[in-house]
Design an enzyme around this catalytic site. Structure first.
Site, short mmCIF file in Angstrom:
data_model
loop_
_atom_site.label_atom_id
_atom_site.label_comp_id
_atom_site.label_asym_id
_atom_site.label_seq_id
_atom_site.Cartn_x
_atom_site.Cartn_y
_atom_site.Cartn_z
N SER A 131 -27.59 -15.47 9.32
CA SER A 131 -27.21 -16.50 8.34
C SER A 131 -25.69 -16.55 8.17
O SER A 131 -25.08 -15.60 7.67
CB SER A 131 -27.88 -16.21 7.00
OG SER A 131 -27.33 -17.01 5.98
N GLU B 137 -25.82 -25.94 13.63
CA GLU B 137 -25.23 -27.04 12.84
C GLU B 137 -24.04 -27.66 13.56
O GLU B 137 -23.92 -28.88 13.66
CB GLU B 137 -24.80 -26.53 11.46
CG GLU B 137 -24.16 -27.62 10.61
CD GLU B 137 -23.58 -27.09 9.31
OE1 GLU B 137 -22.53 -27.63 8.88
OE2 GLU B 137 -24.15 -26.16 8.72
N HIS C 227 -23.30 -22.05 16.53
CA HIS C 227 -24.22 -22.32 15.42
C HIS C 227 -24.88 -23.68 15.63
O HIS C 227 -24.24 -24.64 16.03
CB HIS C 227 -23.46 -22.31 14.09
CG HIS C 227 -24.35 -22.23 12.89
ND1 HIS C 227 -25.03 -23.32 12.39
CD2 HIS C 227 -24.67 -21.19 12.08
CE1 HIS C 227 -25.72 -22.96 11.33
NE2 HIS C 227 -25.53 -21.66 11.13
N SER D 131 -30.28 -19.25 2.61
CA SER D 131 -31.50 -19.32 3.42
C SER D 131 -32.48 -18.19 3.06
O SER D 131 -33.39 -17.88 3.83
CB SER D 131 -31.14 -19.24 4.91
OG SER D 131 -30.34 -18.11 5.18
N CYS E 84 -30.19 -31.45 6.39
CA CYS E 84 -29.59 -31.35 5.06
C CYS E 84 -28.65 -32.54 4.83
O CYS E 84 -27.88 -32.90 5.73
CB CYS E 84 -28.81 -30.04 4.94
SG CYS E 84 -27.77 -29.94 3.47
N HIS F 176 -32.55 -19.48 9.00
CA HIS F 176 -32.01 -18.19 9.44
C HIS F 176 -32.48 -17.06 8.52
O HIS F 176 -31.69 -16.37 7.89
CB HIS F 176 -30.48 -18.24 9.50
CG HIS F 176 -29.98 -18.94 10.72
ND1 HIS F 176 -28.74 -19.53 10.80
CD2 HIS F 176 -30.56 -19.16 11.92
CE1 HIS F 176 -28.59 -20.08 11.99
NE2 HIS F 176 -29.68 -19.87 12.68
N THR G 278 -20.64 -26.72 7.09
CA THR G 278 -20.90 -26.76 5.65
C THR G 278 -20.79 -25.41 4.96
O THR G 278 -20.66 -25.34 3.74
CB THR G 278 -22.29 -27.35 5.36
OG1 THR G 278 -23.28 -26.56 6.02
CG2 THR G 278 -22.38 -28.79 5.85
N HIS H 69 -30.31 -27.66 9.69
CA HIS H 69 -29.06 -27.59 10.45
C HIS H 69 -28.79 -28.87 11.23
O HIS H 69 -27.67 -29.10 11.68
CB HIS H 69 -29.09 -26.41 11.44
CG HIS H 69 -29.09 -25.07 10.78
ND1 HIS H 69 -28.22 -24.74 9.77
CD2 HIS H 69 -29.85 -23.97 11.00
CE1 HIS H 69 -28.45 -23.50 9.39
NE2 HIS H 69 -29.43 -23.01 10.11
#
Length: 302
Positions: free
Chosen positions: A227, A132, A130, A280, A102, A47, A170, A80
């Site tokens: 972000s 993630e 998002h 990021s 990650c 991002h 996270t 992500h």
């Protein structure tokens, strides 16, 4: 007027993002023809539009969905993460999948998969849009076994369940996780709380809290506007009562450089400017912005 700069102790790329970007960069460097590169990601790999532009100039191709990836390509799963169905569909098409999820996100995915299989109703704390959260959700056994909430204000949307598992995006703040956990316990007989907030996120948030205690007149925050972790840093700065200027790049900073003069007019001006950056934000971009600010302020404390 001379102003000093002070940098947050932790700023810029976290381990997971740095790991993914380095892997993509290495693959692109080994590809001699950027125009014919067969290195892909689904969605933006990070991002930060400036870093994405750098990677695309090297030959990275960004797909909107898995269907756009050609057979035989190499795809990097971004930090992500991605849903199981997408990864399995890619592998079935003879596409080389390099999983750069990650480790902290991977842990959240694994917990969601395990607990949903054990018949917990999984509650994800985070932004439903998002990537993630979408990826973690895609590791649960079914759509009905998982629910996403943005915060304590949406607890009323959770029905009573025998067992509930709370898993966090996270980039959330631990305070939010604790608040939601305290309310969820009333919605079930058994509550399993997974603190999946990554250490890098906590470090950057704590570093910003320390930064605003240093009598700074304001903070220049560097990061992509999409972000999530940078947005959390902005929230922390604003709650401290300090002014914040969130910029993506040098161009935006130059357009808003008068911000420095505005905060210098305040009665409590200490001629001290804080610098912070999201997880990021690449180091080269932080350095570029510091150089511009330093030209104006003429001084830097590390």
């Amino acid at each position: 007027m001379t102003r000093r700069l002070i940098m947050a102790k932790h700023a810029g790329f976290c381990f997971g993002v740095k790991r993914a970007v380095n892997a993509i960069s290495e693959a692109l460097e080994n590809n001699n023809d950027a125009q014919n590169s067969n290195v892909w990601t689904i969605g933006l790999p990070i991002h930060n539009p400036q870093e994405v532009a750098r990677l695309q100039a090297m030959g990275l191709k960004v797909a909107n969905n898995a269907d756009e990836i050609p057979d035989g390509a190499k795809i990097f799963i971004r930090a992500h993460g991605e849903s199981l169905n997408v990864i399995e569909s890619l592998k079935a098409r003879n596409i080389e999948v390099v999983d750069m999820t990650c480790p902290f996100v991977k842990k959240a995915q694994d917990m969601a998969a395990e607990l949903s299989q054990k018949d917990y109703h999984v509650v994800l704390l985070g932004d439903k849009n998002h990537p993630e959260i979408k990826g973690i959700k895609g590791h649960c056994k079914s759509e009905d076994s998982v629910q996403v909430i943005a915060g304590a204000g949406e607890i009323e949307n959770i029905n009573q369940h025998q067992k509930i598992a709370l898993i966090s995006q996270t980039t959330q703040q631990e305070k939010n996780l604790s608040e939601v956990a305290g309310l969820l316990v009333k919605k079930c007989f058994e509550l399993h709380v997974c603190n999946t907030i990554c250490r890098a996120t906590t470090e950057r948030q704590n570093a910003v809290r320390e930064l605003v205690k240093n009598n700074v007149d304001g903070v220049i925050l560097i990061g992509g506007k999409a972000s999530a972790n940078t947005a959390k840093l902005q929230d922390i700065i604003l709650k401290s009562g300090k002014p914040v200027l969130w910029v993506e790049d040098v161009k935006e900073l130059r357009e808003k450089i008068s911000w420095l003069d505005e905060i210098a007019k305040t009665a409590c001006c200490q001629n001290l400017i804080g610098i912070a950056a999201g997880a990021s934000t690449p180091e080269w971009l932080i350095i570029d912005i510091i150089n511009v600010v330093d030209a104006v302020t003429r001084g830097f404390d590390s």
